[in-house]
Structures are given as C-alpha cells and as structure tokens.
Scaffold this motif. Structure first.
Motif, PDB file in Angstrom:
ATOM      1  N   ASP A 111       0.432  29.368  39.610  1.00 41.87           N
ATOM      2  CA  ASP A 111       0.208  28.134  40.366  1.00 41.87           C
ATOM      3  C   ASP A 111       1.479  27.290  40.446  1.00 41.87           C
ATOM      4  OD1 ASP A 111      -2.395  28.717  40.957  1.00 41.87           O
ATOM      5  OD2 ASP A 111      -3.260  27.516  39.345  1.00 41.87           O
ATOM      6  N   ASP A 112       2.137  27.126  39.309  1.00 41.18           N
ATOM      7  CA  ASP A 112       3.338  26.283  39.278  1.00 41.18           C
ATOM      8  C   ASP A 112       4.439  26.879  40.156  1.00 41.18           C
ATOM      9  OD1 ASP A 112       4.987  24.059  37.708  1.00 41.18           O
ATOM     10  OD2 ASP A 112       6.201  25.876  37.718  1.00 41.18           O
ATOM     11  N   GLU A 113       4.632  28.177  40.047  1.00 38.69           N
ATOM     12  CA  GLU A 113       5.694  28.831  40.809  1.00 38.69           C
ATOM     13  C   GLU A 113       5.440  28.752  42.309  1.00 38.69           C
ATOM     14  OE1 GLU A 113       7.550  33.343  41.406  1.00 38.69           O
ATOM     15  OE2 GLU A 113       6.226  32.893  39.705  1.00 38.69           O
ATOM     16  N   THR A 114       4.200  29.062  42.739  1.00 36.90           N
ATOM     17  CA  THR A 114       3.903  29.043  44.174  1.00 36.90           C
ATOM     18  C   THR A 114       3.950  27.620  44.727  1.00 36.90           C
ATOM     19  OG1 THR A 114       1.524  29.002  43.662  1.00 36.90           O
ATOM     20  CG2 THR A 114       2.521  31.140  44.107  1.00 36.90           C
ATOM     21  N   LEU A 131       1.631  14.405  38.090  1.00 32.84           N
ATOM     22  CA  LEU A 131       0.673  13.309  38.116  1.00 32.84           C
ATOM     23  C   LEU A 131      -0.511  13.589  37.196  1.00 32.84           C
ATOM     24  CD1 LEU A 131       0.655  12.600  41.962  1.00 32.84           C
ATOM     25  CD2 LEU A 131       2.055  11.526  40.196  1.00 32.84           C
ATOM     26  N   ASP A 132      -0.945  14.854  37.167  1.00 26.52           N
ATOM     27  CA  ASP A 132      -1.952  15.325  36.222  1.00 26.52           C
ATOM     28  C   ASP A 132      -1.832  16.844  36.183  1.00 26.52           C
ATOM     29  OD1 ASP A 132      -3.504  16.408  38.414  1.00 26.52           O
ATOM     30  OD2 ASP A 132      -4.366  14.434  38.716  1.00 26.52           O
ATOM     31  N   SER A 133      -2.800  17.518  35.573  1.00 21.18           N
ATOM     32  CA  SER A 133      -2.679  18.963  35.376  1.00 21.18           C
ATOM     33  C   SER A 133      -2.682  19.750  36.678  1.00 21.18           C
ATOM     34  CB  SER A 133      -3.818  19.460  34.479  1.00 21.18           C
ATOM     35  OG  SER A 133      -5.080  19.210  35.098  1.00 21.18           O
ATOM     36  N   GLN A 134      -3.156  19.154  37.774  1.00 22.46           N
ATOM     37  CA  GLN A 134      -3.240  19.889  39.038  1.00 22.46           C
ATOM     38  C   GLN A 134      -2.360  19.308  40.133  1.00 22.46           C
ATOM     39  OE1 GLN A 134      -7.113  20.986  40.568  1.00 22.46           O
ATOM     40  NE2 GLN A 134      -8.031  20.941  38.539  1.00 22.46           N
ATOM     41  N   ASN A 135      -1.801  18.128  39.942  1.00 17.62           N
ATOM     42  CA  ASN A 135      -1.102  17.457  41.037  1.00 17.62           C
ATOM     43  C   ASN A 135       0.331  17.110  40.678  1.00 17.62           C
ATOM     44  OD1 ASN A 135      -3.301  16.869  43.221  1.00 17.62           O
ATOM     45  ND2 ASN A 135      -4.272  16.347  41.268  1.00 17.62           N
ATOM     46  N   TYR A 136       1.247  17.499  41.571  1.00 15.10           N
ATOM     47  CA  TYR A 136       2.669  17.211  41.425  1.00 15.10           C
ATOM     48  C   TYR A 136       3.101  16.261  42.541  1.00 15.10           C
ATOM     49  CZ  TYR A 136       3.349  21.238  38.253  1.00 15.10           C
ATOM     50  OH  TYR A 136       3.315  22.120  37.201  1.00 15.10           O
ATOM     51  N   ARG A 137       4.132  15.476  42.230  1.00 11.26           N
ATOM     52  CA  ARG A 137       4.766  14.651  43.258  1.00 11.26           C
ATOM     53  C   ARG A 137       6.235  15.004  43.349  1.00 11.26           C
ATOM     54  NH1 ARG A 137       3.471   8.473  43.362  1.00 11.26           N
ATOM     55  NH2 ARG A 137       1.679   9.365  44.487  1.00 11.26           N
ATOM     56  N   PHE A 138       6.638  15.466  44.532  1.00 10.00           N
ATOM     57  CA  PHE A 138       8.036  15.785  44.814  1.00 10.00           C
ATOM     58  C   PHE A 138       8.636  14.660  45.653  1.00 10.00           C
ATOM     59  CE2 PHE A 138       5.852  19.763  44.157  1.00 10.00           C
ATOM     60  CZ  PHE A 138       6.761  20.587  43.508  1.00 10.00           C
ATOM     61  N   THR A 139       9.934  14.436  45.508  1.00 10.40           N
ATOM     62  CA  THR A 139      10.611  13.423  46.314  1.00 10.40           C
ATOM     63  C   THR A 139      11.949  13.961  46.817  1.00 10.40           C
ATOM     64  OG1 THR A 139      11.683  12.452  44.368  1.00 10.40           O
ATOM     65  CG2 THR A 139       9.564  11.498  45.042  1.00 10.40           C
ATOM     66  N   LEU A 150       1.244  17.194  46.001  1.00  9.11           N
ATOM     67  CA  LEU A 150       0.778  18.575  46.172  1.00  9.11           C
ATOM     68  C   LEU A 150      -0.173  18.969  45.050  1.00  9.11           C
ATOM     69  CD1 LEU A 150       0.979  21.501  47.340  1.00  9.11           C
ATOM     70  CD2 LEU A 150       3.063  21.764  45.985  1.00  9.11           C
ATOM     71  N   ASN A 151      -1.339  19.505  45.427  1.00 10.59           N
ATOM     72  CA  ASN A 151      -2.265  20.078  44.463  1.00 10.59           C
ATOM     73  C   ASN A 151      -1.861  21.535  44.248  1.00 10.59           C
ATOM     74  OD1 ASN A 151      -4.741  21.634  43.574  1.00 10.59           O
ATOM     75  ND2 ASN A 151      -5.568  19.569  43.500  1.00 10.59           N
ATOM     76  N   ILE A 152      -1.452  21.873  43.043  1.00 10.48           N
ATOM     77  CA  ILE A 152      -0.878  23.194  42.795  1.00 10.48           C
ATOM     78  C   ILE A 152      -1.930  24.302  42.827  1.00 10.48           C
ATOM     79  CG2 ILE A 152       0.976  22.162  41.445  1.00 10.48           C
ATOM     80  CD1 ILE A 152      -0.373  23.247  38.929  1.00 10.48           C
ATOM     81  N   ARG A 153      -3.205  23.946  42.726  1.00 10.57           N
ATOM     82  CA  ARG A 153      -4.256  24.966  42.738  1.00 10.57           C
ATOM     83  C   ARG A 153      -4.723  25.255  44.166  1.00 10.57           C
ATOM     84  NH1 ARG A 153      -9.212  24.360  38.654  1.00 10.57           N
ATOM     85  NH2 ARG A 153      -7.439  24.653  37.230  1.00 10.57           N
ATOM     86  N   SER A 154      -5.082  24.215  44.919  1.00  8.74           N
ATOM     87  CA  SER A 154      -5.608  24.411  46.272  1.00  8.74           C
ATOM     88  C   SER A 154      -4.515  24.487  47.329  1.00  8.74           C
ATOM     89  CB  SER A 154      -6.562  23.271  46.628  1.00  8.74           C
ATOM     90  OG  SER A 154      -5.851  22.041  46.724  1.00  8.74           O
ATOM     91  N   LYS A 155      -3.292  24.051  46.969  1.00  7.30           N
ATOM     92  CA  LYS A 155      -2.144  23.995  47.883  1.00  7.30           C
ATOM     93  C   LYS A 155      -2.375  23.005  49.029  1.00  7.30           C
ATOM     94  CE  LYS A 155      -0.252  27.135  45.362  1.00  7.30           C
ATOM     95  NZ  LYS A 155      -1.360  27.329  44.416  1.00  7.30           N
ATOM     96  N   THR A 156      -3.296  22.078  48.839  1.00  7.77           N
ATOM     97  CA  THR A 156      -3.416  20.967  49.779  1.00  7.77           C
ATOM     98  C   THR A 156      -2.368  19.925  49.421  1.00  7.77           C
ATOM     99  OG1 THR A 156      -5.135  19.976  48.384  1.00  7.77           O
ATOM    100  CG2 THR A 156      -5.860  21.338  50.237  1.00  7.77           C
TER     101      THR A 156
END
Length: 363
Positions: A111-114, A131-139, A150-156
């Motif tokens: 998940d993290d890699e994709t 942001l939490d275990s499923q959500n990242y914020r890129f800038t 970005l939700n790393i699991r659903s890719k939404t």
C-alpha cells in the motif's frame, strides 16, 4: 332385361363432389382465419387485463445497511415543503430496484509503495505527512503550491492548488476545449494507475464540462467560452437501468476536476477529486422500494439529505425521480434513492429501499 352395372362415379357426381369440396374448404379457411384473429385478439385482451405478476424481489444480500449520507445541520434544510409537480400528484414508480455490491479494500504490504508511486505520477515526490494509518498528505510548491490527500488503501484522493490566488492564470485566455480537458483528466488518472472502466474507458460513461470564470476567490459559470478562464470536468457512471447517478454534490461526478490552459499536461489540472469506488455490476439483487408518498413524508419531516436548499426557507418541489446514490466515501452497496428537485436549485435525497430491508435508517 339386362342389368346395368355402376363401375364408378359419373362426371356429374365428380362435379358435385368438387363443388362441395371447394365450398366447404373455403368455409373452413375463412373459419380458421376468423378464428385465429379472434384468438389473437382475445389473447392480447387477456394479457392486457391479466398481466403476469412481476418476479418477487430476490433479496440476495439480506438486510442492507442504511445509506450513509453526509452529516448536516437543520439550518442546511428548508423549513417547509410544497409539492407542485405538473400533475399536482406523485409520479408512478416501479415497486423494486436493483442493488449492487461494491467490493472493499484489503490492506497489503505494498500500500505504501503504490501510494508513493501514484503521488509521484502526479508530481509529488517529497516525503508525505501521515495523517493517520490510511491517509497521507503530500505537498509541493511548483508550478503552484499544491496538496495531495491520498488514501493509501483505496487510492482515492483530492488534489488542490492555490490557483485562485494566481492572477496570471486568471488572465489566461487559452482555455482548453471540452474534449481536450476530458482526455487530459482521463489520461492523468490512467497514468497514475487508476483505470475504472465505467468512467475512464467506457464510452457511454457520463462526462460533463462547464466553463467557469473566477470572481474573487470562487468560481462561477462563464457567460460564454470567450469569457471563461477554466473548464470544470465531471466524470461519473452512466445511468443504470435508466436511473441517473447522483453524488453528495448533486450532479458533480465522483471524478471532478478544474482545468486551465496556462500549463501543459497534468500541470494543467488545478483541482482533481477522485472519489470513485469499483462496483460489481454482475453482483446484483432486487429489493422492494418504499412508496414515493412515504419518501415525501420523510422529506417533510427533515429526514432527507439536502444537497442544496436553494435560496428560500420554503422548498417548492417540481420533479421527483428515482436514481442511485454514489458516495464519496466507501459503502458496501450501491443503492437507489428518491431525488427531489425544486426551485432555486433545491435538491434532496431519500433512501428508496423499503425500510423493512434496512438495518437502520441513517440520514
């Protein structure tokens, strides 16, 4: 005196028999034709007055979870409602509709890699904030200050830039045409590894484009293409079983973008919301619907999700439809809704499934 022996039918007899055969044959043919016509007419009448009973709902998913509409406050809803359809009455609707299964997302070691690869395809290459275990914020800061949640699991995800603060973009007259903007959005998602066939590859998918101009720090519809500064693109599922698909933002798509002509390629996308979830079109079950009058009562009692209450505290309802609700958040089943449309942009939804087959009502 010699005896005369009859050795066969005479010419007179043959003529008589022939005439009788023709006469009765014609009577038989006419009788068969008239009989067939009467039989067909009776069959059609019987079918019209005795239609076959519709097949019973399959109910294959068991008791369904309630649709989870976004939370909202009472101030976001009108204080009263008035029904003013063309007939003055409720439209007639079918008694059942299909419900579709939407598969979930399992966590994997990749998940993290994709997620990082997806972000990099959109130009975000720096380390994200978790942001939490499923959500990242890129800038990133170039060509515009931008964020990618970005939700790393659903890719939404949702990509935002500060484009409204950049006057050089607002002055640009090079606005892409509708088809070019749609293709740019689709190609950007496909290059990011997102390939939803029902919105990105299916030619029948619903795509809408609206030309916009900036007024202060917000966008509004442009009066003409020459007056436009941006083009808004919305992609969503095509109508299913003749029923239109609606999102929490009304007719906005589960894929929503704002495109400019001031930059090339994927950098031309000023905003991109991808909140589209896969659906198993082959896994469907039918369920009975609550009556439209029951849905109207729920609307009047404040138990509906109101997309836009319009400009008045009294909503005048002009149209009622059956549709489907496509959430921006994952839900296990794709379910039908009653859609109430009225003056001043009013739009509201009520779950259409008979409440006997819903775990809890959640509005």
């Amino acid at each position: 005196m010699p005896t005369t022996t009859n050795t066969g039918p005479t010419l007179t007899n043959m003529t008589f028999i022939g005439r009788q055969t023709v006469k009765y044959g014609l009577v038989l043919v006419v009788s068969l034709m008239v009989g067939r016509t009467l039989l067909n007419a009776f069959t059609a009448f019987w079918r019209a007055t005795h239609p076959p009973k519709p097949a019973a709902p399959t109910l294959g998913f068991g008791i369904l979870p309630a649709i989870e509409f976004p939370q909202q406050e009472d101030k976001d809803k009108p204080q009263s409602y008035e029904l003013e359809t063309k007939t003055g009455n409720f439209p007639k609707f079918v008694e059942k509709a299909e419900v579709y299964f939407m598969p979930g997302f399992n966590s994997t070691l990749f998940d993290d890699e994709t997620a990082r690869e997806l972000a990099a395809s959109l130009g975000f290459v720096f380390e994200p904030k978790e942001l939490d275990s499923q959500n990242y914020r890129f800038t990133k800061s170039k060509p515009l200050a931008s964020t990618l949640d970005l939700n790393i699991r659903s890719k939404t995800f949702e990509l935002k830039t500060d484009y409204l603060s950049k006057q050089e973009l607002l002055l640009s007259s090079d606005v892409p045409d509708t088809q070019s903007a749609i293709e740019q959005v689709k190609n950007t998602l496909l290059e990011a590894g997102i390939s939803h066939f029902d919105v990105l590859e299916d030619a029948s998918a619903s795509a809408q484009a609206v030309y916009l101009k900036a007024v202060g720090n917000r966008l509004q519809a442009a009066t003409s293409v020459s007056d436009a500064e941006f083009v808004q693109i919305d992609l969503k599922r095509a109508a299913i079983n003749g029923l239109e698909v609606y999102t929490p933002a009304g007719k906005e798509g589960t894929i929503h973008a704002v495109v400019t002509g001031a930059f090339d390629g994927k950098n031309s996308i000023m905003r991109l919301r991808h909140k589209h979830y896969p659906m198993e079109y082959s896994q469907e079950e039918s369920y009975p619907l609550r009556s439209v009058s029951a849905a109207w009562n729920l609307l009047q009692s404040g138990e509906a999700y109101v997309v836009n209450k319009g400009e008045l505290d009294k909503a005048v309802i002009r149209h009622i439809y059956l549709g489907y609700f496509d959430s921006f958040e994952y839900q296990e089943y794709f379910q039908p809704i009653y859609v109430f449309e009225g003056d001043k942009g009013f739009l509201a939804y009520v779950s259409a499934i008979d409440p006997r087959y819903i775990q809890t009502e959640n509005f």
